[in-house]
Design a protein around this motif. Structure first.
Motif, mmCIF file in Angstrom:
data_model
loop_
_atom_site.group_PDB
_atom_site.id
_atom_site.type_symbol
_atom_site.label_atom_id
_atom_site.label_comp_id
_atom_site.label_asym_id
_atom_site.label_seq_id
_atom_site.Cartn_x
_atom_site.Cartn_y
_atom_site.Cartn_z
ATOM 1 N N LYS A 18 9.865 -4.135 5.329
ATOM 2 C CA LYS A 18 11.180 -4.393 5.068
ATOM 3 C C LYS A 18 11.250 -5.108 3.587
ATOM 4 C CE LYS A 18 12.509 -5.591 9.594
ATOM 5 N NZ LYS A 18 12.658 -6.869 10.581
ATOM 6 N N LYS A 19 9.910 -5.328 3.041
ATOM 7 C CA LYS A 19 9.902 -5.688 1.646
ATOM 8 C C LYS A 19 9.334 -4.638 0.670
ATOM 9 C CE LYS A 19 8.284 -10.295 3.491
ATOM 10 N NZ LYS A 19 7.034 -11.261 3.441
ATOM 11 N N VAL A 20 8.418 -3.603 0.968
ATOM 12 C CA VAL A 20 8.037 -2.953 0.110
ATOM 13 C C VAL A 20 8.958 -1.727 -0.365
ATOM 14 C CG1 VAL A 20 5.555 -3.261 0.760
ATOM 15 C CG2 VAL A 20 6.933 -1.176 1.876
ATOM 16 N N LEU A 21 8.874 -1.334 -1.804
ATOM 17 C CA LEU A 21 9.544 -0.357 -2.442
ATOM 18 C C LEU A 21 8.879 0.674 -3.092
ATOM 19 C CD1 LEU A 21 11.778 -3.028 -4.175
ATOM 20 C CD2 LEU A 21 12.302 -1.736 -2.289
ATOM 21 N N ALA A 22 9.297 1.673 -3.553
ATOM 22 C CA ALA A 22 8.487 2.720 -4.489
ATOM 23 C C ALA A 22 8.014 2.081 -5.676
ATOM 24 C CB ALA A 22 9.485 3.777 -4.900
ATOM 25 N N GLY A 23 6.595 2.271 -5.802
ATOM 26 C CA GLY A 23 6.073 1.659 -6.942
ATOM 27 C C GLY A 23 5.220 0.530 -6.593
ATOM 28 N N LEU A 75 11.701 7.826 -2.057
ATOM 29 C CA LEU A 75 10.493 7.199 -1.520
ATOM 30 C C LEU A 75 9.503 8.177 -1.007
ATOM 31 C CD1 LEU A 75 9.033 4.689 -0.754
ATOM 32 C CD2 LEU A 75 10.445 4.429 1.084
ATOM 33 N N HIS A 76 8.288 8.303 -1.244
ATOM 34 C CA HIS A 76 7.248 8.956 -0.874
ATOM 35 C C HIS A 76 6.067 8.046 -0.449
ATOM 36 C CE1 HIS A 76 8.475 12.776 -2.932
ATOM 37 N NE2 HIS A 76 9.339 12.576 -2.362
ATOM 38 N N ILE A 77 5.069 8.205 0.526
ATOM 39 C CA ILE A 77 3.981 7.361 0.973
ATOM 40 C C ILE A 77 2.958 8.058 0.476
ATOM 41 C CG2 ILE A 77 2.810 5.864 2.398
ATOM 42 C CD1 ILE A 77 5.614 5.275 4.201
ATOM 43 N N ALA A 78 1.988 7.470 -0.292
ATOM 44 C CA ALA A 78 0.395 8.108 -0.412
ATOM 45 C C ALA A 78 -0.470 7.122 0.364
ATOM 46 C CB ALA A 78 0.207 8.219 -1.842
ATOM 47 N N HIS A 79 -1.014 7.738 1.579
ATOM 48 C CA HIS A 79 -2.095 6.875 2.224
ATOM 49 C C HIS A 79 -3.287 7.434 1.727
ATOM 50 C CE1 HIS A 79 -3.749 5.935 6.446
ATOM 51 N NE2 HIS A 79 -4.138 5.024 5.458
ATOM 52 N N TYR A 80 -4.165 6.453 1.057
ATOM 53 C CA TYR A 80 -5.547 6.827 0.510
ATOM 54 C C TYR A 80 -6.569 6.094 1.428
ATOM 55 C CZ TYR A 80 -3.447 8.349 -3.773
ATOM 56 O OH TYR A 80 -2.880 9.176 -4.810
ATOM 57 N N ASP A 81 -7.543 6.849 1.424
ATOM 58 C CA ASP A 81 -8.879 6.277 2.237
ATOM 59 C C ASP A 81 -9.939 6.492 1.102
ATOM 60 O OD1 ASP A 81 -11.317 5.660 3.336
ATOM 61 O OD2 ASP A 81 -10.422 6.222 5.432
ATOM 62 N N LEU A 82 -10.501 5.394 0.388
ATOM 63 C CA LEU A 82 -11.398 5.685 -0.756
ATOM 64 C C LEU A 82 -12.572 5.565 -0.037
ATOM 65 C CD1 LEU A 82 -9.396 3.995 -3.493
ATOM 66 C CD2 LEU A 82 -9.139 6.463 -2.859
ATOM 67 N N TYR A 83 -13.151 5.442 1.128
ATOM 68 C CA TYR A 83 -14.188 5.054 1.676
ATOM 69 C C TYR A 83 -15.294 5.871 1.081
ATOM 70 C CZ TYR A 83 -18.251 4.500 5.045
ATOM 71 O OH TYR A 83 -19.293 4.056 5.512
ATOM 72 N N ARG A 84 -15.175 7.223 1.060
ATOM 73 C CA ARG A 84 -16.097 8.413 0.461
ATOM 74 C C ARG A 84 -16.250 8.473 -1.064
ATOM 75 N NH1 ARG A 84 -16.077 13.537 2.017
ATOM 76 N NH2 ARG A 84 -13.857 13.807 1.538
ATOM 77 N N PHE A 103 6.590 6.605 -5.501
ATOM 78 C CA PHE A 103 5.475 6.486 -4.349
ATOM 79 C C PHE A 103 5.133 4.964 -4.074
ATOM 80 C CE2 PHE A 103 4.458 10.751 -5.395
ATOM 81 C CZ PHE A 103 3.754 11.189 -4.288
ATOM 82 N N LEU A 104 4.860 4.742 -2.833
ATOM 83 C CA LEU A 104 4.627 3.681 -2.086
ATOM 84 C C LEU A 104 3.220 3.869 -1.852
ATOM 85 C CD1 LEU A 104 4.407 0.813 -0.915
ATOM 86 C CD2 LEU A 104 5.310 1.750 1.172
ATOM 87 N N ASN A 105 2.011 3.135 -2.302
ATOM 88 C CA ASN A 105 0.661 3.546 -2.147
ATOM 89 C C ASN A 105 -0.033 2.727 -0.950
ATOM 90 O OD1 ASN A 105 0.240 5.543 -3.900
ATOM 91 N ND2 ASN A 105 0.337 4.044 -5.576
ATOM 92 N N ILE A 106 -0.538 3.129 -0.189
ATOM 93 C CA ILE A 106 -1.586 2.352 0.758
ATOM 94 C C ILE A 106 -2.705 2.742 0.655
ATOM 95 C CG2 ILE A 106 -1.718 1.795 3.276
ATOM 96 C CD1 ILE A 106 1.224 2.949 3.740
#
Length: 146
Positions: A18-23, A75-84, A103-106
């Motif tokens: 409910k709080k997050v926005l693009a950017g 609003l697009h979401i980019a879900h990253y996993d930087l483990y590698r 983009f909202l980045n996770i």
């Protein structure tokens, strides 16, 4: 650090949705299996539900590094996993720094990111002896600061 159950983790994701926005950016830190992807799934599903779009399967982007979810035109979401990712310079090849403002980045495993987004939420999850609970901590920055 406080304790959180899976049900409470879902409530936290709902509150944050409910709080997050693009950017904005959400950084998720913690050991393997601590709940980073579970939190991401809850958050993405909350945002999809709020925007009345079908919930997609949310899997860990460990092998492809990023998974995109198109919510609305703005609003697009980019879900990253930087483990590698092992070197900060390799982050340039992930698309993380080439995104548009909607983009909202996770980002799971954000430790190599030197320049952090001003408007961000940082969540740390840790295992406990009780498999039903995690230790967690949430910090708010930029416009999220209370």
């Amino acid at each position: 650090m406080e304790f959180i159950s899976i049900k409470q983790l879902q409530k936290l994701a709902n509150q944050i949705s409910k709080k997050v926005l693009a950017g904005d950016t959400i950084y998720l830190k913690g050991e393997i299996g601590a709940g980073k992807t579970t939190f991401s799934r809850f958050l993405i599903h909350c945002i999809q539900e709020k925007n009345k779009i079908k919930q997609e399967e949310v899997v860990s982007p460990t092998f492809n590094i990023v998974q995109y979810y198109y919510i609305t035109k703005k609003l697009h979401i980019a879900h990253y996993d930087l483990y590698r990712i092992k070197k900060a310079k390799d982050l340039m090849n992930t698309g993380l720094y080439n995104q548009e403002e909607f983009f909202l980045n996770i980002i799971e495993w954000p430790e190599l990111i030197k320049k952090k987004n001003k408007n961000r939420i940082e969540i740390v999850l840790k295992h406990t002896k009780n498999n039903d609970l995690r230790k967690y901590n949430v910090k708010y920055f930029g416009r999220f600061k209370k």
